[in-house]
Motif scaffolding. Structure first.
Motif, short mmCIF file in Angstrom:
data_model
loop_
_atom_site.label_atom_id
_atom_site.label_comp_id
_atom_site.label_asym_id
_atom_site.label_seq_id
_atom_site.Cartn_x
_atom_site.Cartn_y
_atom_site.Cartn_z
N ASN A 1 0.81 -1.22 0.00
CA ASN A 1 0.00 0.00 0.00
C ASN A 1 0.85 1.27 0.00
OD1 ASN A 1 -2.23 -1.77 0.24
ND2 ASN A 1 -2.05 -1.75 2.47
N LEU A 2 1.78 1.34 -0.94
CA LEU A 2 2.67 2.49 -1.05
C LEU A 2 2.64 3.04 -2.47
CD1 LEU A 2 5.81 0.90 0.65
CD2 LEU A 2 4.30 2.61 1.72
N THR A 3 2.85 4.35 -2.60
CA THR A 3 3.22 4.94 -3.88
C THR A 3 4.70 5.26 -3.84
OG1 THR A 3 1.07 5.87 -4.45
CG2 THR A 3 2.98 6.97 -5.37
N ILE A 4 5.43 4.79 -4.85
CA ILE A 4 6.87 5.04 -4.96
C ILE A 4 7.09 5.71 -6.31
CG2 ILE A 4 9.16 3.98 -5.03
CD1 ILE A 4 7.94 1.61 -3.45
N GLN A 5 7.68 6.90 -6.31
CA GLN A 5 7.77 7.61 -7.58
C GLN A 5 9.09 8.37 -7.70
OE1 GLN A 5 4.27 10.11 -7.34
NE2 GLN A 5 5.39 11.81 -6.41
N ASN A 6 9.51 8.51 -8.97
CA ASN A 6 10.61 9.39 -9.33
C ASN A 6 10.05 10.37 -10.34
OD1 ASN A 6 12.96 10.61 -10.42
ND2 ASN A 6 14.19 8.81 -9.92
N THR A 7 10.05 11.63 -10.01
CA THR A 7 9.37 12.63 -10.83
C THR A 7 10.31 13.35 -11.79
OG1 THR A 7 9.69 14.33 -9.11
CG2 THR A 7 7.66 13.02 -9.02
N TYR A 8 11.49 12.79 -12.03
CA TYR A 8 12.48 13.50 -12.86
C TYR A 8 11.99 13.74 -14.28
CZ TYR A 8 16.98 14.80 -14.86
OH TYR A 8 17.99 15.46 -15.48
N GLY A 9 11.28 12.77 -14.87
CA GLY A 9 10.74 12.95 -16.21
C GLY A 9 11.62 12.36 -17.29
N PRO A 10 11.31 12.65 -18.57
CA PRO A 10 12.00 12.03 -19.69
C PRO A 10 13.42 12.56 -19.88
CG PRO A 10 10.44 13.64 -20.50
CD PRO A 10 10.22 13.54 -19.02
N GLY A 11 14.18 11.81 -20.69
CA GLY A 11 15.50 12.26 -21.08
C GLY A 11 16.62 11.39 -20.60
N ILE A 12 16.43 10.69 -19.49
CA ILE A 12 17.49 9.86 -18.92
C ILE A 12 16.84 8.87 -17.94
CG2 ILE A 12 18.00 11.30 -16.92
CD1 ILE A 12 20.99 10.79 -17.48
N GLN A 13 17.57 7.81 -17.58
CA GLN A 13 17.06 6.86 -16.60
C GLN A 13 16.72 7.57 -15.30
OE1 GLN A 13 20.75 4.49 -17.02
NE2 GLN A 13 19.41 2.70 -17.04
N ALA A 14 15.56 7.26 -14.77
CA ALA A 14 15.13 7.83 -13.50
C ALA A 14 14.35 6.76 -12.75
CB ALA A 14 14.29 9.09 -13.72
N VAL A 15 15.06 5.98 -11.95
CA VAL A 15 14.49 4.79 -11.33
C VAL A 15 13.68 5.15 -10.09
CG1 VAL A 15 15.02 2.55 -10.30
CG2 VAL A 15 16.41 3.41 -12.20
N ALA A 16 12.48 4.62 -10.01
CA ALA A 16 11.67 4.80 -8.81
C ALA A 16 11.98 3.70 -7.79
CB ALA A 16 10.19 4.79 -9.16
N LEU A 17 12.04 2.46 -8.25
CA LEU A 17 12.23 1.32 -7.35
C LEU A 17 13.25 0.37 -7.94
CD1 LEU A 17 11.39 -0.52 -4.93
CD2 LEU A 17 9.55 -1.40 -6.40
N SER A 18 14.26 0.00 -7.16
CA SER A 18 15.20 -1.05 -7.57
C SER A 18 15.14 -2.18 -6.55
CB SER A 18 16.63 -0.50 -7.69
OG SER A 18 17.07 0.05 -6.46
N VAL A 19 15.10 -3.41 -7.07
CA VAL A 19 14.94 -4.59 -6.21
C VAL A 19 16.06 -5.58 -6.51
CG1 VAL A 19 13.37 -6.38 -5.41
CG2 VAL A 19 12.43 -4.24 -6.31
N PHE A 20 16.96 -5.73 -5.53
CA PHE A 20 18.09 -6.64 -5.65
C PHE A 20 17.92 -7.88 -4.78
CE2 PHE A 20 19.75 -2.68 -7.13
CZ PHE A 20 20.78 -2.97 -8.00
N GLY A 21 17.13 -7.80 -3.71
CA GLY A 21 17.01 -8.89 -2.75
C GLY A 21 16.21 -10.06 -3.29
N ASP A 22 16.41 -11.22 -2.68
CA ASP A 22 15.66 -12.42 -3.02
C ASP A 22 14.43 -12.51 -2.12
OD1 ASP A 22 15.08 -14.84 -4.26
OD2 ASP A 22 16.30 -16.01 -2.86
N ARG A 23 13.38 -13.14 -2.63
CA ARG A 23 12.13 -13.34 -1.87
C ARG A 23 11.55 -11.98 -1.45
NH1 ARG A 23 15.85 -16.96 0.29
NH2 ARG A 23 16.02 -15.71 2.19
N VAL A 24 11.20 -11.19 -2.45
CA VAL A 24 10.65 -9.84 -2.23
C VAL A 24 9.27 -9.77 -2.86
CG1 VAL A 24 10.92 -7.39 -2.77
CG2 VAL A 24 12.93 -8.76 -2.12
N ALA A 25 8.31 -9.17 -2.13
CA ALA A 25 6.94 -9.08 -2.64
C ALA A 25 6.39 -7.67 -2.42
CB ALA A 25 6.04 -10.09 -1.93
N PHE A 26 5.57 -7.24 -3.38
CA PHE A 26 4.86 -5.96 -3.27
C PHE A 26 3.38 -6.21 -3.51
CE2 PHE A 26 9.15 -4.59 -4.07
CZ PHE A 26 9.27 -3.41 -3.35
N TYR A 27 2.54 -5.62 -2.63
CA TYR A 27 1.10 -5.77 -2.72
C TYR A 27 0.44 -4.39 -2.76
CZ TYR A 27 2.13 -10.51 -1.04
OH TYR A 27 2.64 -11.78 -0.89
N GLY A 28 -0.39 -4.17 -3.76
CA GLY A 28 -1.17 -2.95 -3.83
C GLY A 28 -0.35 -1.68 -3.85
#
Length: 333
Positions: free
Chosen positions: A121-148
């Protein structure tokens, strides 16, 4: 008697070996409760301060409840802090936001390096906009879940890079390669929205060999976009890129060819792109690239359930019992 001691020795060695593989057993029905509230009524006012307070290598489930607010900060869950849940009360009112291009992990809004993490139940955002990579969420861990959860950016929104992951009822928005990486991930009942004006791609999976058990599967999802024929389902970042869509609704935002080879025809024979029982105007197969696959039920079966990510072994419900932490709740300087 000597044989008994020998047996016990090997038993302890085996248990130790298992611990190194699957980690320490954790009670998943209860959790240590930490609250984050910008008004000052919680344990912390910043999300990162709450994470910093969790002891390294903790063996208890930690539930960080984030009260409604717009949290302008970058959040990192480090590798040595597993078993953390970050939960908002409502995904539209609990917002973690940042604006910046991606050069290192420090330029991501939220970075999950730890295993056994849950986001709810989260909003995760990167508001940088177009033109280059702008990552909101990066997931490196094992056994990771996101709901809603809702995940927003423009280019490279979700860096789904490694490990086994589960996304349920999430909203993911972007324009260019906005779900990318080399994880083994199941997207179930997610809403995927493209804001590409022309030539965007939803996925850029990076599987580099046939021996890698990685890939993305979208099951019972909805795909929309802002313009007709403006986006493809995926293109191969790695030569053995693997992406499947099943039981998924596709609007006319999906280009008739469906997939793109990223201007490298050699990847056509090694990438594995499949669709199964999809529907809507964007799912018509008559003009799909010839190197993609309309799957049979047997071909699609390995990608349709949580078994794909061994989810029955690690996915867990929200805790039902909560207790106070035994560690200090003072923000670290």
């Amino acid at each position: 008697m000597r044989n008994i001691y020998k047996f016990l020795f090997f038993l302890l060695m085996f248990i130790s070996f298992l611990d190194t593989i699957v980690g320490v057993a954790v009670n998943t029905t209860s959790a240590v409760l930490i609250t984050v509230d910008q008004s000052g009524k919680g344990d912390f006012q910043r999300i990162q301060d709450a994470i910093d307070a969790v002891p390294s290598q903790n063996s208890e489930q930690i539930f960080i409840l984030i009260k409604p607010g717009i949290y302008k900060e970058q959040v990192v869950v480090p590798e040595d802090k597993p078993w953390i849940t970050m939960s908002g009360t409502n995904e539209t009112s609990t917002i973690i936001t940042w604006s910046g291009p991606w050069h290192t992990l420090q330029n991501t809004t939220v970075s999950i390096l730890a295993s056994d993490f849950v986001g709810r139940n989260l909003t995760i955002q990167n508001t940088y906009g177009p033109g280059i990579q702008a990552v909101a969420l990066s997931v490196f861990g094992d056994r990771v879940a996101f709901y809603g959860c809702r995940i927003f950016s423009y280019q490279d929104t979700l860096f789904d890079t490694s490990g086994r992951h589960y996304y349920s009822n999430c909203f993911i928005q972007g324009a260019t390669d906005f779900i990318y990486g080399d994880a083994l991930s199941l997207f179930h009942k997610c809403y995927i929205h493209s804001i590409s004006e022309n030539g965007g791609a939803i996925t850029a999976h990076k599987r580099s060999s046939m021996d890698e058990n990685t890939g993305y599967s979208f099951v019972s999802c909805n795909i929309t976009g802002i313009k007709p024929n403006s986006v493809v389902l995926g293109r191969p970042w790695g030569p053995y890129s693997r992406v499947i869509y099943a039981y998924t609704s596709m609007t006319n935002a999906i280009s008739p060819e469906g997939w793109n080879d990223w201007n490298n025809a050699t990847k056509r024979s090694t990438s594995y792109y499949g669709e199964y029982m999809c529907y809507g105007p964007g799912a018509r197969s008559s003009k799909r690239v010839e190197w993609s696959h309309q799957l049979t039920s047997d071909q699609a079966k390995p990608f349709l359930t949580k078994d794909m990510i061994n989810g029955h072994e690690w996915l867990r419900p929200a805790p039902t019992q909560f207790k106070k932490p035994s560690f200090s709740l003072k923000p670290k300087k």
